[in-house]
Design an enzyme around this catalytic site. Sequence first.
Site, PDB file in Angstrom:
ATOM      1  N   CYS A 136      10.774  13.615 -14.638  1.00 34.47           N
ATOM      2  CA  CYS A 136      11.662  13.646 -13.463  1.00 34.47           C
ATOM      3  C   CYS A 136      13.125  13.389 -13.836  1.00 34.47           C
ATOM      4  CB  CYS A 136      11.189  12.653 -12.420  1.00 34.47           C
ATOM      5  SG  CYS A 136       9.432  12.796 -12.087  1.00 34.47           S
ATOM      6  N   HIS A 260      16.650  10.685  -8.042  1.00 36.02           N
ATOM      7  CA  HIS A 260      15.363  11.372  -8.084  1.00 36.02           C
ATOM      8  C   HIS A 260      14.624  11.103  -6.774  1.00 36.02           C
ATOM      9  CE1 HIS A 260      11.518  12.822  -9.058  1.00 36.02           C
ATOM     10  NE2 HIS A 260      10.967  11.662  -9.365  1.00 36.02           N
ATOM     11  N   ASN A 290       7.861  14.745  -4.041  1.00 37.62           N
ATOM     12  CA  ASN A 290       8.409  14.553  -5.388  1.00 37.62           C
ATOM     13  C   ASN A 290       8.229  15.847  -6.183  1.00 37.62           C
ATOM     14  OD1 ASN A 290       8.855  13.870  -8.059  1.00 37.62           O
ATOM     15  ND2 ASN A 290       7.766  11.919  -7.946  1.00 37.62           N
TER      16      ASN A 290
HETATM   17  O1  UT7 Z   1       8.467  10.624 -10.277  1.00 39.82           O
HETATM   18  C1  UT7 Z   1       7.971   9.379 -10.645  1.00 39.82           C
HETATM   19  C2  UT7 Z   1       6.638   9.229 -10.125  1.00 39.82           C
HETATM   20  N1  UT7 Z   1       6.159   8.342  -9.214  1.00 39.82           N
HETATM   21  C3  UT7 Z   1       6.763   7.402  -8.432  1.00 39.82           C
HETATM   22  O2  UT7 Z   1       7.919   7.154  -8.425  1.00 39.82           O
HETATM   23  C4  UT7 Z   1       5.837   6.627  -7.563  1.00 39.82           C
HETATM   24  C5  UT7 Z   1       6.135   5.146  -7.572  1.00 39.82           C
HETATM   25  N2  UT7 Z   1       5.205   4.416  -6.735  1.00 39.82           N
HETATM   26  C6  UT7 Z   1       5.169   4.539  -5.393  1.00 39.82           C
HETATM   27  O3  UT7 Z   1       5.930   5.296  -4.829  1.00 39.82           O
HETATM   28  C7  UT7 Z   1       4.215   3.669  -4.618  1.00 39.82           C
HETATM   29  O4  UT7 Z   1       3.653   2.695  -5.471  1.00 39.82           O
HETATM   30  C8  UT7 Z   1       3.075   4.475  -3.936  1.00 39.82           C
HETATM   31  C9  UT7 Z   1       3.637   5.317  -2.812  1.00 39.82           C
HETATM   32  C10 UT7 Z   1       2.378   5.377  -4.949  1.00 39.82           C
HETATM   33  C11 UT7 Z   1       2.042   3.519  -3.330  1.00 39.82           C
HETATM   34  O5  UT7 Z   1       2.656   2.626  -2.432  1.00 39.82           O
HETATM   35  P1  UT7 Z   1       2.350   1.075  -2.498  1.00 39.82           P
HETATM   36  O6  UT7 Z   1       3.098   0.439  -1.402  1.00 39.82           O
HETATM   37  O7  UT7 Z   1       2.629   0.637  -3.892  1.00 39.82           O
HETATM   38  O8  UT7 Z   1       0.823   1.030  -2.154  1.00 39.82           O
HETATM   39  P2  UT7 Z   1      -0.404   0.471  -3.012  1.00 39.82           P
HETATM   40  O9  UT7 Z   1      -0.646   1.332  -4.208  1.00 39.82           O
HETATM   41  O10 UT7 Z   1      -0.224  -0.999  -3.232  1.00 39.82           O
HETATM   42  O11 UT7 Z   1      -1.584   0.651  -2.018  1.00 39.82           O
HETATM   43  C12 UT7 Z   1      -1.684  -0.116  -0.812  1.00 39.82           C
HETATM   44  C13 UT7 Z   1      -2.952   0.300  -0.095  1.00 39.82           C
HETATM   45  C14 UT7 Z   1      -4.183   0.284  -0.993  1.00 39.82           C
HETATM   46  O12 UT7 Z   1      -5.270  -0.120  -0.206  1.00 39.82           O
HETATM   47  P3  UT7 Z   1      -5.780  -1.644  -0.270  1.00 39.82           P
HETATM   48  O13 UT7 Z   1      -6.164  -1.891  -1.709  1.00 39.82           O
HETATM   49  O14 UT7 Z   1      -4.624  -2.482   0.166  1.00 39.82           O
HETATM   50  O15 UT7 Z   1      -6.935  -1.654   0.662  1.00 39.82           O
HETATM   51  C15 UT7 Z   1      -4.360   1.736  -1.351  1.00 39.82           C
HETATM   52  O16 UT7 Z   1      -5.709   2.068  -1.644  1.00 39.82           O
HETATM   53  O17 UT7 Z   1      -2.809   1.637   0.373  1.00 39.82           O
HETATM   54  C16 UT7 Z   1      -3.917   2.400  -0.080  1.00 39.82           C
HETATM   55  N3  UT7 Z   1      -3.470   3.791  -0.259  1.00 39.82           N
HETATM   56  C17 UT7 Z   1      -3.437   4.669   0.740  1.00 39.82           C
HETATM   57  N4  UT7 Z   1      -3.767   4.557   2.043  1.00 39.82           N
HETATM   58  C18 UT7 Z   1      -3.605   5.659   2.806  1.00 39.82           C
HETATM   59  C19 UT7 Z   1      -3.014   4.364  -1.378  1.00 39.82           C
HETATM   60  N5  UT7 Z   1      -2.694   5.647  -1.138  1.00 39.82           N
HETATM   61  C20 UT7 Z   1      -2.932   5.860   0.172  1.00 39.82           C
HETATM   62  C21 UT7 Z   1      -2.811   6.962   1.027  1.00 39.82           C
HETATM   63  N6  UT7 Z   1      -3.142   6.823   2.330  1.00 39.82           N
HETATM   64  N7  UT7 Z   1      -2.341   8.155   0.607  1.00 39.82           N
END
Ligand code: UT7
Length: 348
Positions: A136, A260, A290
């Site tokens: 990215c 980004h 993204n």
């Molecule tokens: O280009 C570079 C690439 N990537 C990035 O920059 C991504 C960087 N990371 C992020 O943007 C965030 O970490 C995410 C958007 C990927 C995730 O957000 P988060 O606030 O860090 O959520 P999390 O991973 O802590 O997940 C929270 C909850 C989990 O459930 P539990 O364990 O609390 O029950 C996940 O299983 O949300 C759940 N979850 C979802 N729920 C509904 C994860 N993905 C989803 C989803 N829909 N799509």
Amino acid sequence: MAPMAPNRGSAITGWAMALPPTIVTNEDLSRYLDTSDSWIVDRTGIRERRVIYGPFAPRPADPLTWTSPPMGIGTTASLAIEAGRKALDAAHLGAEDIDLLILCTTTPDQAVPATSSVVQSALGLHCAAFDLNAACAGFVYGLVTAASFITGGAHRVLVIGSETLSRIVDWTDRETAVLFGDGAGAVVVEEVPGDSSLLGWDVGVDGQLQPILYADHGGSLQMVGKEVFRRAVRATVESSQAAMERAKVTPDDIALFVPHQANSRIIEAACARLEIPIERAAVMLDRTGNTSSASIPLALCEAVDAGRVADGDLILMSGFGAGMTWASAVWRWCSDPFQDCAERPASG
Ligand code: UT7
């Protein structure tokens, strides 16, 4: 290529974007994944994305069993060709005017040859071409490389960020499927009289962090989201500060911040720490998701076309990605550097 000359400036004289026609909304995704529009919007800021491959590609198939590419519908090369051709038109240049093509992509169409070969041929270019994979951060790596080539003797470089992330996303994995999209953005970087528009830059990589975001050959994107998030904010802030310091400017001098486009919370956190008002950030990810190395040129094109920068304004671009890579550049905008002076130099 022409011989080396001192004090060769560079400017972006043409820019354009290409997006596939298929729009996938959060509602579309929540029909077959355990997710919701409110989760995706709250956690990422993304509302819809454009895709070529995957369950929503325009062909009859069962979403979760479909795997083969939709032939004829689009590729990383076809998006790059569309954006590249439009950028050349916008710069009023022909294929013969370009000395180098840099195709920034993390989703090449084939392992061999480089996708830039396909794009070079389709655009009718007769110049050097190579793929650049810095994930990215790729487009800003490409921009810095282009300006360096111009210092070294090239007259005009076509830099394209093009991606088909929908091809390497696991459409059954809600943690990644909701995040990514496809698209391309292109700029013509051109030799101009006077100083370079690239006032300061910073590029880097911390290879020890490669396990937190990767895709194997034939595999899908794997990501430790929280860790990437944490590192992304830090990389964006520190790299932007380094580029501004080298350019001898402060956040107050920045008219447009083009980060980004991965997550609106990363953009907000970076703006807060850099003390750049969020209103000065270019944000397009709500409609594209993204798009990796396409995300910065797409957001740049949209902001410029919306009249958000005037000649003389400073633009800060900053990307981070798998590797983990980062790259930032402070760029003085001047869209028509030849208006007050003689003809453009002939291609070399
Ligand atoms: O280009 C570079 C690439 N990537 C990035 O920059 C991504 C960087 N990371 C992020 O943007 C965030 O970490 C995410 C958007 C990927 C995730 O957000 P988060 O606030 O860090 O959520 P999390 O991973 O802590 O997940 C929270 C909850 C989990 O459930 P539990 O364990 O609390 O029950 C996940 O299983 O949300 C759940 N979850 C979802 N729920 C509904 C994860 N993905 C989803 C989803 N829909 N799509």
